[in-house]
Design a protein around this motif. Structure first.
Motif, PDB file in Angstrom:
ATOM      1  N   ARG A  91       0.821  -1.214   0.000  1.00 48.90           N
ATOM      2  CA  ARG A  91       0.000   0.000   0.000  1.00 48.90           C
ATOM      3  C   ARG A  91       0.854   1.263   0.000  1.00 48.90           C
ATOM      4  NH1 ARG A  91      -4.563  -2.362   4.239  1.00 48.90           N
ATOM      5  NH2 ARG A  91      -5.871  -3.359   2.639  1.00 48.90           N
ATOM      6  N   THR A 131       2.287   1.804  -3.379  1.00 45.53           N
ATOM      7  CA  THR A 131       1.232   2.374  -4.218  1.00 45.53           C
ATOM      8  C   THR A 131       1.158   3.882  -4.019  1.00 45.53           C
ATOM      9  OG1 THR A 131      -0.021   0.308  -4.079  1.00 45.53           O
ATOM     10  CG2 THR A 131      -1.238   2.284  -4.736  1.00 45.53           C
ATOM     11  N   ARG A 135       1.888   6.948  -6.793  1.00 44.04           N
ATOM     12  CA  ARG A 135       0.933   8.026  -7.055  1.00 44.04           C
ATOM     13  C   ARG A 135       1.540   9.402  -6.843  1.00 44.04           C
ATOM     14  NH1 ARG A 135      -4.069   4.811  -4.138  1.00 44.04           N
ATOM     15  NH2 ARG A 135      -4.766   3.667  -6.008  1.00 44.04           N
ATOM     16  N   GLU A 141      -4.287  -3.109  -7.143  1.00 47.56           N
ATOM     17  CA  GLU A 141      -4.338  -1.653  -7.011  1.00 47.56           C
ATOM     18  C   GLU A 141      -2.954  -1.047  -7.248  1.00 47.56           C
ATOM     19  OE1 GLU A 141      -5.629   1.719  -3.685  1.00 47.56           O
ATOM     20  OE2 GLU A 141      -6.046  -0.416  -3.342  1.00 47.56           O
ATOM     21  N   ALA A 142      -1.921  -1.732  -6.748  1.00 41.89           N
ATOM     22  CA  ALA A 142      -0.555  -1.243  -6.935  1.00 41.89           C
ATOM     23  C   ALA A 142      -0.177  -1.216  -8.410  1.00 41.89           C
ATOM     24  CB  ALA A 142       0.418  -2.124  -6.153  1.00 41.89           C
ATOM     25  N   ALA A 160      -1.689   1.596 -10.172  1.00 44.19           N
ATOM     26  CA  ALA A 160      -1.100   2.885  -9.800  1.00 44.19           C
ATOM     27  C   ALA A 160       0.286   3.088 -10.417  1.00 44.19           C
ATOM     28  CB  ALA A 160      -1.007   3.002  -8.284  1.00 44.19           C
TER      29      ALA A 160
END
Length: 231
Positions: free
Chosen positions: A158, A161, A165, A200-201, A204
């Motif tokens: 997380r 990630t 971003r 999700e990573a 991103a």
């Protein structure tokens, strides 16, 4: 990464996560340090063949370290320190490229936010954080991570990630500590949140890499990249 003074033995039992009792070639039973705190229940099966590194250091509590185990004819490296060492070597010799140009700086153990990542790299116009995960869980050629729920590992993904971003480079390298691996997948049966965090990573911009290894009783070498399959 090479090992010296390696001896073959038979695994008997693991009374705790740090110790394995093994029967040596001469019939004696020795306690060996297990350098892997994972469950490894599918690997350390009573009667399996293991390889131990002997340490000529009287100050050690155990004189051996369990470095590899044989499962269905496949040799699997068990040393949790090996993945970082083979990745560092590969970053410097160019067999693993995470930046567009060769890095001018490769630094271990660098803090970003609330995590300490395995590597920090600088190259012209680039700053990158990378985390290494050793993988030993295998079934029918599919390798998975983690073998037990990991809060720390989830936080790493997380925060990488978040770094991506913010415009920083970010990468996760799954070092598969065996040669016979067709593809990597997150262990959704054990920790579905980890697989969702990986997806999700990747979205991103975090680079996800899985590399199998060539493993012998005496060494482990970073090998070819294998596919990563996320749901």
């Amino acid at each position: 990464m090479r090992y010296e003074k390696v001896q073959m033995a038979t695994f008997l039992e693991r009374p705790n996560r740090f110790i394995a009792r093994c029967r040596m070639f001469d019939g004696s039973v020795q306690e060996s340090h297990v350098p892997n705190t994972g469950r490894c229940q599918e690997l350390l099966v009573p009667g399996c063949k293991v390889f131990l590194q002997f340490h000529d250091n009287p100050k050690r509590k155990t004189r051996h370290t369990l470095i590899a185990v044989e499962k269905n004819g496949i040799l699997i490296n068990m040393d949790s320190q090996a993945p970082n060492r083979v990745v560092e070597e590969a970053l410097w010799n160019g067999s693993l490229s995470l930046t567009r140009e060769p890095p001018a700086l490769v630094r271990r153990e660098t803090v970003y936010r609330d995590s300490r990542f395995d590597f920090y790299l600088e190259a012209p116009g680039e700053r990158l954080y990378a985390e290494v995960k050793g993988v030993t869980l295998e079934e029918d050629g599919v390798v998975r991570f983690p073998d037990a729920p990991t809060i720390r590992g989830l936080r790493h993904i997380r925060e990488l990630t978040a770094a991506a971003r913010e415009g920083l480079g970010a990468a996760v390298i799954f070092v598969v500590q065996l040669a016979e691996a067709r593809y990597f997948a997150p262990n959704d049966a054990t920790q579905p949140e980890f697989g969702r965090a990986l997806l999700e990573a990747r979205e991103a911009g975090v680079r996800l890499i899985a590399r199998r290894c060539e493993v012998t009783p005496l060494e482990i070498t970073l090998g070819e990249e294998i596919p990563i399959r996320l749901k």
